[in-house]
Design an enzyme around this catalytic site. Structure first.
Site, PDB file in Angstrom:
ATOM      1  N   CYS A 102       0.811  -1.225   0.000  1.00  0.00           N
ATOM      2  CA  CYS A 102       0.000   0.000   0.000  1.00  0.00           C
ATOM      3  C   CYS A 102       0.843   1.274   0.000  1.00  0.00           C
ATOM      4  CB  CYS A 102      -0.970  -0.018   1.169  1.00  0.00           C
ATOM      5  SG  CYS A 102      -2.193  -1.325   0.985  1.00  0.00           S
ATOM      6  N   HIS A 242      -3.477   7.254   2.104  1.00  0.00           N
ATOM      7  CA  HIS A 242      -3.822   5.920   1.607  1.00  0.00           C
ATOM      8  C   HIS A 242      -5.141   5.485   2.252  1.00  0.00           C
ATOM      9  CE1 HIS A 242      -3.867   1.816   0.591  1.00  0.00           C
ATOM     10  NE2 HIS A 242      -3.690   1.414   1.829  1.00  0.00           N
ATOM     11  N   ASN A 272     -10.116  -0.158  -0.440  1.00  0.00           N
ATOM     12  CA  ASN A 272      -8.652  -0.039  -0.465  1.00  0.00           C
ATOM     13  C   ASN A 272      -8.155  -0.644  -1.774  1.00  0.00           C
ATOM     14  OD1 ASN A 272      -5.902  -0.286  -0.175  1.00  0.00           O
ATOM     15  ND2 ASN A 272      -5.961  -1.173   1.875  1.00  0.00           N
TER      16      ASN A 272
HETATM   17  C1  LIG Z   1      -9.778  -5.741   9.281  1.00  0.00           C
HETATM   18  C2  LIG Z   1     -10.423  -4.728  10.218  1.00  0.00           C
HETATM   19  C3  LIG Z   1     -11.427  -3.883   9.454  1.00  0.00           C
HETATM   20  C4  LIG Z   1     -11.174  -5.492  11.292  1.00  0.00           C
HETATM   21  O1  LIG Z   1     -11.768  -4.576  12.186  1.00  0.00           O
HETATM   22  P1  LIG Z   1     -11.624  -4.765  13.757  1.00  0.00           P
HETATM   23  O2  LIG Z   1     -12.384  -3.662  14.378  1.00  0.00           O
HETATM   24  O3  LIG Z   1     -10.160  -4.895  14.085  1.00  0.00           O
HETATM   25  O4  LIG Z   1     -12.401  -6.092  13.966  1.00  0.00           O
HETATM   26  P2  LIG Z   1     -11.908  -7.415  14.701  1.00  0.00           P
HETATM   27  O5  LIG Z   1     -10.915  -8.139  13.828  1.00  0.00           O
HETATM   28  O6  LIG Z   1     -11.515  -7.052  16.099  1.00  0.00           O
HETATM   29  O7  LIG Z   1     -13.241  -8.219  14.723  1.00  0.00           O
HETATM   30  C5  LIG Z   1     -14.323  -7.867  15.571  1.00  0.00           C
HETATM   31  C6  LIG Z   1     -15.422  -8.885  15.400  1.00  0.00           C
HETATM   32  O8  LIG Z   1     -16.020  -8.732  14.119  1.00  0.00           O
HETATM   33  C7  LIG Z   1     -15.989  -9.977  13.415  1.00  0.00           C
HETATM   34  N1  LIG Z   1     -15.793  -9.688  12.005  1.00  0.00           N
HETATM   35  C8  LIG Z   1     -14.647  -9.664  11.282  1.00  0.00           C
HETATM   36  N2  LIG Z   1     -14.905  -9.354  10.015  1.00  0.00           N
HETATM   37  C9  LIG Z   1     -16.224  -9.180   9.907  1.00  0.00           C
HETATM   38  C10 LIG Z   1     -17.082  -8.851   8.848  1.00  0.00           C
HETATM   39  N3  LIG Z   1     -16.652  -8.598   7.609  1.00  0.00           N
HETATM   40  N4  LIG Z   1     -18.405  -8.735   9.104  1.00  0.00           N
HETATM   41  C11 LIG Z   1     -18.908  -8.960  10.330  1.00  0.00           C
HETATM   42  N5  LIG Z   1     -18.136  -9.284  11.382  1.00  0.00           N
HETATM   43  C12 LIG Z   1     -16.814  -9.390  11.171  1.00  0.00           C
HETATM   44  C13 LIG Z   1     -14.839 -10.739  14.002  1.00  0.00           C
HETATM   45  O9  LIG Z   1     -14.994 -12.118  13.815  1.00  0.00           O
HETATM   46  C14 LIG Z   1     -14.928 -10.329  15.456  1.00  0.00           C
HETATM   47  O10 LIG Z   1     -15.936 -11.098  16.083  1.00  0.00           O
HETATM   48  P3  LIG Z   1     -15.723 -11.628  17.598  1.00  0.00           P
HETATM   49  O11 LIG Z   1     -15.572 -10.385  18.423  1.00  0.00           O
HETATM   50  O12 LIG Z   1     -16.952 -12.408  17.831  1.00  0.00           O
HETATM   51  O13 LIG Z   1     -14.457 -12.443  17.541  1.00  0.00           O
HETATM   52  C15 LIG Z   1      -9.381  -3.832  10.905  1.00  0.00           C
HETATM   53  O14 LIG Z   1      -8.604  -4.586  11.787  1.00  0.00           O
HETATM   54  C16 LIG Z   1      -8.475  -3.138   9.938  1.00  0.00           C
HETATM   55  O15 LIG Z   1      -8.904  -2.285   9.170  1.00  0.00           O
HETATM   56  N6  LIG Z   1      -7.159  -3.450   9.973  1.00  0.00           N
HETATM   57  C17 LIG Z   1      -6.183  -2.815   9.122  1.00  0.00           C
HETATM   58  C18 LIG Z   1      -6.422  -3.288   7.728  1.00  0.00           C
HETATM   59  C19 LIG Z   1      -5.561  -2.585   6.740  1.00  0.00           C
HETATM   60  O16 LIG Z   1      -5.394  -1.405   6.822  1.00  0.00           O
HETATM   61  N7  LIG Z   1      -5.064  -3.362   5.778  1.00  0.00           N
HETATM   62  C20 LIG Z   1      -4.367  -2.880   4.672  1.00  0.00           C
HETATM   63  C21 LIG Z   1      -3.008  -2.454   5.036  1.00  0.00           C
HETATM   64  S1  LIG Z   1      -2.653  -1.030   4.226  1.00  0.00           S
END
Ligand SMILES: CC(C)(COP(=O)(O)OP(=O)(O)OC[C@H]1O[C@@H](n2cnc3c(N)ncnc32)[C@H](O)[C@@H]1OP(=O)(O)O)[C@@H](O)C(=O)NCCC(=O)NCCS
Length: 318
Positions: A102, A242, A272
């Site tokens: 990214c 980004h 993204n």
């Molecule tokens: C991936 C991302 C959106 C997940 O969001 P989060 O707030 O961290 O969510 P979590 O991983 O803590 O998950 C929370 C809950 O939602 C659930 N969940 C995950 N994806 C889900 C989805 N698409 N829909 C519904 N629920 C979802 C999980 O299973 C978890 O459930 P639990 O609490 O029962 O275990 C976030 O971590 C993120 O944006 N990370 C950085 C990603 C990024 O920038 N990547 C590119 C690099 S440049």
């Protein structure tokens, strides 16, 4: 931008998710997907480069260099930049790819600018293009909701005015491989039936860890580039961040002391798009940019890679 729109509603029919969760956790409402057999990243990039050549009245043979930032090259080799040059008749350019996930576009942009600064080249095209749908597992709800496909391109040229790419800071840390990667398909784990069965040709992401690193580093480096160029929040016209996750962008703009009206955003419509987020933001917002505007470009991505660029915008909207 490819035509096909993949909405949160459609994703909810593919994996266990819903519009409310995706919107509040990421800011994404829909993303574009490149459909069609045999279509790759270079097909989107070709359109961006052709539009750029037309808009800047540049003959393809005048282009000296094309750098393409991508993690989804058409092939492992040759470089996608070579294919873009062939498809756009940039016959005199030499071309190569940069893979920094990214952060690829900002790495490529400062590399291109350095070639201009050296005085050796006059027209450098920097492309950011990714067909993320080719490496996303549409049964994995933690990644498929985030990514989309797109391409963007910019032209770099010399100027005697104090405009353009003024400063940049780039960083990398290879320990990021544990948290964000595509495991197989490279030299370490070449494609086998087993790697395919284990779904190792898709993006793996430990979202929480990536989120923590991204929030801290994007904000830190956006702030660093402001400080070392004596820019206050009033001096900055735009943050060009980004588009990883709206919450990561909000943390960065808060640290910089910027109000939302100074922050370019298109994650809602495109998700993204990896290397393409920053050039497509510039394309979306170009009519609002004025000559002399101070822009801070900031990114964080797989590697880990991150950094920020200070740009003084070089022309008024047409
Ligand atoms: C991936 C991302 C959106 C997940 O969001 P989060 O707030 O961290 O969510 P979590 O991983 O803590 O998950 C929370 C809950 O939602 C659930 N969940 C995950 N994806 C889900 C989805 N698409 N829909 C519904 N629920 C979802 C999980 O299973 C978890 O459930 P639990 O609490 O029962 O275990 C976030 O971590 C993120 O944006 N990370 C950085 C990603 C990024 O920038 N990547 C590119 C690099 S440049």
């Amino acid at each position: 931008m490819p035509d096909y729109v993949l909405t949160n509603e459609e994703l909810s029919t593919m994996v266990d998710t819903n519009d409310e969760w995706i919107t509040t956790r990421t800011g994404v409402k829909e993303r574009r997907i490149l459909k069609g057999e045999g279509k790759g990243t270079s097909d989107m990039a070709m359109i961006a480069v052709n539009e750029l050549l037309a808009k800047t009245n540049t003959k393809p043979e005048e282009v000296d260099l094309i750098i393409c930032a991508t993690v989804t090259p058409d092939h492992v080799f040759p470089a996608t930049a070579n294919l873009i040059a062939a498809k756009t008749n940039c016959v005199n350019a030499f071309n190569y790819d940069i893979g920094a996930a990214c952060s690829g576009f900002i790495y490529a942009l400062s590399t291109g600018a350095t070639f201009i600064e050296s005085g050796r080249y006059k027209k450098v095209i920097v492309v950011g293009a990714d067909k993320m749908s080719s490496i996303i597992d549409y049964t994995d709800r933690t990644t498929c909701i985030i990514f989309g496909d797109a391409a963007g391109a910019v032209m770099l040229e010399p100027t005697t005015e104090p405009l353009g790419i003024i400063d940049f800071i780039h960083k990398s840390d290879g320990k990021g491989v544990d948290y964000l990667r595509m495991k197989a398909g490279g030299s370490k784990y070449p494609a086998t039936h087993e790697t395919v069965e284990n779904r190792e040709h898709y993006v793996y992401q430990d979202g929480k860890t990536v989120f923590k690193f991204a929030v801290v580093n994007m904000a830190d480096y956006a702030e660093k580039i402001m400080k070392r160029n004596n820019l206050s929040s009033d001096d900055v016209a735009w943050l060009v961040p980004h588009q990883a996750n709206k919450r990561i962008v909000d943390a960065t703009s808060n640290r910089m002391g910027l109000t939302d009206d100074k922050v370019m955003m298109n994650i809602e419509r495109y998700g993204n798009t990896t290397s393409a987020t920053i050039p497509t933001l510039l394309w979306d917002y170009e009519n609002q940019l004025k000559k002399g505007d101070n822009l801070v470009l900031a990114a964080f991505g797989g590697g880990f890679t991150w950094g920020a660029i200070y740009v003084k915008w070089a022309y008024d909207p047409k």
